[in-house]
Scaffold this active site. Structure first.
Site, PDB file in Angstrom:
ATOM      1  N   LYS A 195       0.854  -1.196   0.000  1.00 46.23           N
ATOM      2  CA  LYS A 195       0.000   0.000   0.000  1.00 46.23           C
ATOM      3  C   LYS A 195       0.885   1.240   0.000  1.00 46.23           C
ATOM      4  O   LYS A 195       1.918   1.259   0.680  1.00 46.23           O
ATOM      5  CB  LYS A 195      -0.913  -0.038   1.233  1.00 46.23           C
ATOM      6  CG  LYS A 195      -1.954   1.068   1.284  1.00 46.23           C
ATOM      7  CD  LYS A 195      -2.869   0.894   2.499  1.00 46.23           C
ATOM      8  CE  LYS A 195      -3.938   1.954   2.574  1.00 46.23           C
ATOM      9  NZ  LYS A 195      -4.863   1.747   3.718  1.00 46.23           N
ATOM     10  N   SER A 209      -9.995  -0.734   6.810  1.00 46.75           N
ATOM     11  CA  SER A 209      -9.412  -0.571   5.472  1.00 46.75           C
ATOM     12  C   SER A 209      -8.659  -1.764   4.902  1.00 46.75           C
ATOM     13  O   SER A 209      -8.237  -1.715   3.748  1.00 46.75           O
ATOM     14  CB  SER A 209      -8.491   0.645   5.449  1.00 46.75           C
ATOM     15  OG  SER A 209      -9.270   1.800   5.331  1.00 46.75           O
ATOM     16  N   SER A 265      -9.748   1.665   2.591  1.00 45.02           N
ATOM     17  CA  SER A 265      -8.851   2.467   1.775  1.00 45.02           C
ATOM     18  C   SER A 265      -7.769   1.647   1.076  1.00 45.02           C
ATOM     19  O   SER A 265      -7.148   2.141   0.150  1.00 45.02           O
ATOM     20  CB  SER A 265      -8.182   3.547   2.637  1.00 45.02           C
ATOM     21  OG  SER A 265      -7.361   2.950   3.633  1.00 45.02           O
TER      22      SER A 265
HETATM   23  N1  GLN Z   1     -13.411   4.010   6.178  1.00 38.83           N
HETATM   24  C1  GLN Z   1     -12.686   4.429   7.332  1.00 38.83           C
HETATM   25  C2  GLN Z   1     -12.290   5.885   7.175  1.00 38.83           C
HETATM   26  O1  GLN Z   1     -12.575   6.429   6.183  1.00 38.83           O
HETATM   27  C3  GLN Z   1     -11.518   3.559   7.564  1.00 38.83           C
HETATM   28  C4  GLN Z   1     -10.246   3.965   6.919  1.00 38.83           C
HETATM   29  C5  GLN Z   1      -9.075   3.078   7.269  1.00 38.83           C
HETATM   30  O2  GLN Z   1      -9.220   2.015   7.901  1.00 38.83           O
HETATM   31  N2  GLN Z   1      -7.908   3.546   6.895  1.00 38.83           N
HETATM   32  O3  GLN Z   1     -11.721   6.474   8.022  1.00 38.83           O
END
Ligand code: GLN
Length: 477
Positions: free
Chosen positions: A72, A172, A148
């Site tokens: 990532k 994410s 994400s």
């Molecule tokens: N969807 C969550 C957010 O937007 C989780 C993001 C994540 O785990 N990085 O914050």
């Protein structure tokens, strides 16, 4: 069978028998990426040439010897870009060091070779907040891959990566794995070092693997776990061999279904797939018990105070002075900060930073941030109480399968609400995994994967993986 489609464990067997060379895997990946990445968009960049050189000297006696891994784009790999899918860092930053997970992967013989797309600074659930490119769902190119870590999940699902690393602050890893039909593991807080992960919300962030199957997740976790003196929140605990006991089954284990996770809001077709998988675990000998996590209704509000608050502090380092792109010809230092941040950050990041700064501001700090911390403790206690009665908790990963691209464009709140089943695990610091458990037919006629979420106790990954392996066998996916 093309090498790019195979699991770590299958490739490792062939490598140790001398039937294939690491370079062959990279050739196969290069071909797959060449033909698919234009459509899927999982990678922001990659360096297969450099990887091939590394492959020549790969030590095949190591547990991940010769296995290329997609990373990532918020995890530092020395000499490679680390953009966090943000204009702030695009073209303006090469990592001067390896994150600890990368040093550990290298020590296990793996080759980090490509940078996977993501929501900007990991804020989002669809990868549509990437400022640098679009990633689509390999099961339906009109849909989002989740996020994400959408690039990591789409890379594994499209067979353009053998395995990948993602990060999970509020789902994410698990959510894109669920939407893309692959396995995604969020380790317990403190299991894996965060050193070299660009911080979003430091008390919630964890790095973890996204893989084709549960055994590969265990192999990856073996490599990246363990105490690291560069991250004081990484725990000094012995790392077991997570592949041990994987096939011990679930007979005699108690698995809890939180009633708050099966109420209104879940798509009935998704629920049906998840229940089928739960019935499979029951027929394999697990006892299924209804439990309650009574503070679930406060989880989203709590997360969306704590995560932006921590982000507003963490992202203050992006000031146009120390990292990345800088506004041209500033009038003075304040103008430099203001315009660099105005130009560098995308709309979702700005929304979070404004929210986070507000909840931390004097006068509101007690009402929002301190209160959220108290509710976080209650949510953690909910899990502690539940684990008095059960070995692990089962649910859907998400209320619905992958959304159409653009579905939440004008409605960020709708996207936040879909985090309901994943964020509590981060607030509580426990481990969780998404395992593919079937497919549903979407309203546009496509077949979309559904993930079963299994939540384990803090540092309970061994049992978690064993249950996940049993679910994988039962689902036959
Ligand atoms: N969807 C969550 C957010 O937007 C989780 C993001 C994540 O785990 N990085 O914050």
């Amino acid at each position: 069978m093309s090498l790019s489609t195979q699991s770590i464990s299958s490739l490792r067997k062939q490598l140790t028998l001398g039937e294939i060379q690491p370079g062959d895997i990279l050739d196969s990946l290069a071909e797959a990426i060449g033909s698919k990445n234009k459509i899927i968009g999982a990678y922001l960049s990659h360096d297969l040439e450099a990887a091939k050189e590394e492959a020549n000297s790969a030590d095949l006696s190591l547990p991940l010897g010769g296995i290329p891994i997609a990373i990532k784009d918020n995890i530092n790999v020395k000499g490679q870009p680390c953009t966090c899918a943000s204009k702030f860092l695009d073209g303006a930053y090469l990592s001067p060091y390896d994150a600890s997970v990368i040093s550990k992967l290298r020590a296990a013989g793996a080759i980090p070779f490509g940078r996977a797309n993501m929501d900007e600074f990991a804020m989002g659930s669809s990868t549509e907040n990437s400022a640098l490119g679009k990633t689509v769902n390999p099961h339906d190119v009109n849909r989002a891959p989740g996020g994400s870590s959408g690039g990591s999940a789409a890379a594994v699902a499209s067979q353009t990566a053998i395995a990948a690393l993602g990060s999970d602050t509020g789902g994410s890893i698990r959510q894109p794995a669920s939407h893309c039909g692959v396995v995604g593991l969020k380790p317990s807080y403190g299991r894996v070092s965060r050193y070299g992960l660009v911080a979003f919300a430091s008390s919630l962030d964890q790095i973890g693997p996204i893989t084709q199957n549960v055994e590969d997740a265990a192999l990856m976790l073996n490599a990246i776990s363990g105490h690291d003196s560069s991250d004081s929140t990484s725990l000094e605990q012995e790392v077991p061999d997570f592949t041990q006991g994987l096939d011990d089954g679930v007979a005699g284990l108690k698995l809890g279904l939180p009633k708050e996770y099966f109420g209104e809001g879940i798509d009935p077709a998704v629920r049906q797939q998840v229940e089928k998988s739960i019935a499979g675990l029951e027929s394999a000998g697990a006892e299924i018990v209804e439990i309650s996590l009574p503070n679930t209704e406060y989880a989203i509000a709590t997360y969306y105070i704590i995560a932006p608050a921590e982000a507003s502090s963490n992202l203050s380092r992006f000031d146009g002075v120390r990292y990345g792109n800088r506004a041209e010809k500033p009038d003075d230092i304040l103008d430099l900060y203001r315009r660099s941040r105005e130009q560098g950050f995308g709309p979702e990041v700005k929304r979070r930073l404004i929210l986070g700064t507000y909840v931390l501001s004097s006068g509101y700090h007690d009402a929002y941030y301190n209160r959220a911390q108290k509710v976080r403790t209650l949510i953690r206690q909910d899990f502690q109480n539940a684990y008095q009665k059960v070995d692990a908790i089962l649910s859907s990963v998400t209320p619905s399968a992958a959304p159409l691209l653009g579905a939440d464009k004008d409605n960020p709140l709708h996207q936040y609400l879909a985090d309901i089943y994943t964020i509590s695990a981060n607030l509580a610091g426990i481990c969780g995994i998404s395992v593919p458990c079937g497919k549903i037919t979407s309203d546009t006629g496509s077949q979309l994967p559904v993930g079963l979420q299994i939540l384990g106790t803090h540092m309970g990954e061994q049992k978690l993986l064993r249950i996940a392996r049993a679910a994988e066998i039962q689902s036959g996916v």
